[in-house]
Scaffold this motif. Structure first.
Motif, PDB file in Angstrom:
ATOM      1  N   LEU A   1      -5.086   9.104   2.577  1.00  0.00           N
ATOM      2  CA  LEU A   1      -4.683   7.739   3.028  1.00  0.00           C
ATOM      3  C   LEU A   1      -4.562   6.628   1.780  1.00  0.00           C
ATOM      4  CD1 LEU A   1      -6.644   7.668   6.322  1.00  0.00           C
ATOM      5  CD2 LEU A   1      -4.326   8.407   6.097  1.00  0.00           C
ATOM      6  N   TYR A   2      -4.906   7.204   0.578  1.00  0.00           N
ATOM      7  CA  TYR A   2      -4.931   6.146  -0.611  1.00  0.00           C
ATOM      8  C   TYR A   2      -5.922   5.023  -0.322  1.00  0.00           C
ATOM      9  CZ  TYR A   2      -1.310   9.071  -2.130  1.00  0.00           C
ATOM     10  OH  TYR A   2      -0.403  10.291  -2.542  1.00  0.00           O
ATOM     11  N   GLU A   3      -7.122   5.395   0.657  1.00  0.00           N
ATOM     12  CA  GLU A   3      -7.975   4.083   0.678  1.00  0.00           C
ATOM     13  C   GLU A   3      -8.930   4.443  -0.805  1.00  0.00           C
ATOM     14  OE1 GLU A   3     -10.002   4.599   4.341  1.00  0.00           O
ATOM     15  OE2 GLU A   3      -8.111   4.614   5.606  1.00  0.00           O
ATOM     16  N   ARG A   4      -9.122   3.215  -1.217  1.00  0.00           N
ATOM     17  CA  ARG A   4      -9.918   3.363  -2.540  1.00  0.00           C
ATOM     18  C   ARG A   4     -11.346   3.033  -2.202  1.00  0.00           C
ATOM     19  NH1 ARG A   4      -6.875   6.362  -4.529  1.00  0.00           N
ATOM     20  NH2 ARG A   4      -5.088   5.606  -5.276  1.00  0.00           N
ATOM     21  N   ILE A   5     -12.060   3.976  -1.399  1.00  0.00           N
ATOM     22  CA  ILE A   5     -13.229   3.903  -0.785  1.00  0.00           C
ATOM     23  C   ILE A   5     -14.447   4.869  -1.294  1.00  0.00           C
ATOM     24  CG2 ILE A   5     -12.725   2.579   1.243  1.00  0.00           C
ATOM     25  CD1 ILE A   5     -12.876   5.304   2.652  1.00  0.00           C
TER      26      ILE A   5
ATOM     27  N   ARG B   1     -10.016  10.563   2.807  1.00  0.00           N
ATOM     28  CA  ARG B   1      -9.274   9.457   3.122  1.00  0.00           C
ATOM     29  C   ARG B   1      -8.707   8.866   1.752  1.00  0.00           C
ATOM     30  NH1 ARG B   1     -13.098   5.835   6.680  1.00  0.00           N
ATOM     31  NH2 ARG B   1     -11.381   4.276   6.460  1.00  0.00           N
ATOM     32  N   ASN B   2      -9.523   8.998   0.599  1.00  0.00           N
ATOM     33  CA  ASN B   2      -8.964   8.383  -0.595  1.00  0.00           C
ATOM     34  C   ASN B   2      -7.680   9.321  -1.168  1.00  0.00           C
ATOM     35  OD1 ASN B   2      -9.187   6.758  -3.145  1.00  0.00           O
ATOM     36  ND2 ASN B   2      -9.383   8.746  -4.067  1.00  0.00           N
TER      37      ASN B   2
ATOM     38  N   ALA C   1       0.899  -1.161   0.096  1.00  0.00           N
ATOM     39  CA  ALA C   1      -0.023   0.002   0.084  1.00  0.00           C
ATOM     40  C   ALA C   1       0.893   1.190   0.142  1.00  0.00           C
ATOM     41  CB  ALA C   1      -0.972  -0.004   1.352  1.00  0.00           C
TER      42      ALA C   1
ATOM     43  N   PRO D   1       0.712   7.124   3.463  1.00  0.00           N
ATOM     44  CA  PRO D   1      -0.197   8.477   3.348  1.00  0.00           C
ATOM     45  C   PRO D   1       0.457   9.557   2.643  1.00  0.00           C
ATOM     46  CG  PRO D   1      -0.495   7.413   5.293  1.00  0.00           C
ATOM     47  CD  PRO D   1       0.623   6.708   4.648  1.00  0.00           C
TER      48      PRO D   1
ATOM     49  N   SER E   1     -14.563   9.932   3.092  1.00  0.00           N
ATOM     50  CA  SER E   1     -14.183   8.894   2.135  1.00  0.00           C
ATOM     51  C   SER E   1     -13.302   9.577   1.006  1.00  0.00           C
ATOM     52  CB  SER E   1     -15.386   8.015   1.588  1.00  0.00           C
ATOM     53  OG  SER E   1     -16.048   8.415   0.647  1.00  0.00           O
TER      54      SER E   1
ATOM     55  N   ALA F   1      -7.620   8.352   9.907  1.00  0.00           N
ATOM     56  CA  ALA F   1      -8.882   8.261   9.295  1.00  0.00           C
ATOM     57  C   ALA F   1     -10.015   8.823  10.297  1.00  0.00           C
ATOM     58  CB  ALA F   1      -9.647   6.976   9.115  1.00  0.00           C
TER      59      ALA F   1
END
Length: 136
Positions: A61-65, A57-58, A3, A6, A54, A12
């Motif tokens: 944090l590179y969350e793919r949500i 966070r994307n 992953a 950040p 979200s 988050a």
């Protein structure tokens, strides 16, 4: 697959707290409250805040949500004007400084300002008459 780290040090939970505090301030703000009220009914605020959290966070944090298109939403919201962006950013920066450590607040602010420049340009372009000279 590893992953991506950040963009900067934030959790988050901190992002969600910033989003919640910011939109609480927006709902009290005489300039921004009417703009948002036209698009976000009172009972939809929790879902809106979750969607925006979200997004961040994307972005951080590179969350793919996140599933959405901010440019399309801002351009479709006919009451969003270019002059709203500095006010929005001022309120957002105030929230960041109150809720986060200084280095984190500055990094988050820089990202928000960069994203807002793009959104503002999209809104300005939409409002520019078809044969007007470009704004440089």
């Amino acid at each position: 697959m590893t992953a991506m780290p950040p963009r900067f040090d934030i959790t988050a939970a901190q992002i969600e707290r910033v989003v919640n505090k910011f939109y609480a301030a927006v709902r009290r703000d005489p300039v921004l409250a009417p703009v948002f009220a036209a698009h976000v009914p009172r009972d939809v605020w929790p879902a809106h805040e979750a969607k925006i959290a979200s997004f961040w966070r994307n972005a951080i944090l590179y969350e793919r949500i996140y599933d959405g298109n901010p440019m399309q939403k801002h351009m479709a919201a006919r009451n969003v004007q270019a002059e709203h962006f500095p006010h929005w950013l001022g309120l957002f920066d105030k929230t960041l400084m109150a809720e986060l450590p200084p280095d984190t607040a500055r990094a988050f602010s820089a990202l928000a300002h960069r994203i807002a420049r793009g959104l503002r340009m999209g809104v300005e372009d939409l409002r520019t008459p078809e044969h007007a000279p470009p704004t440089l």
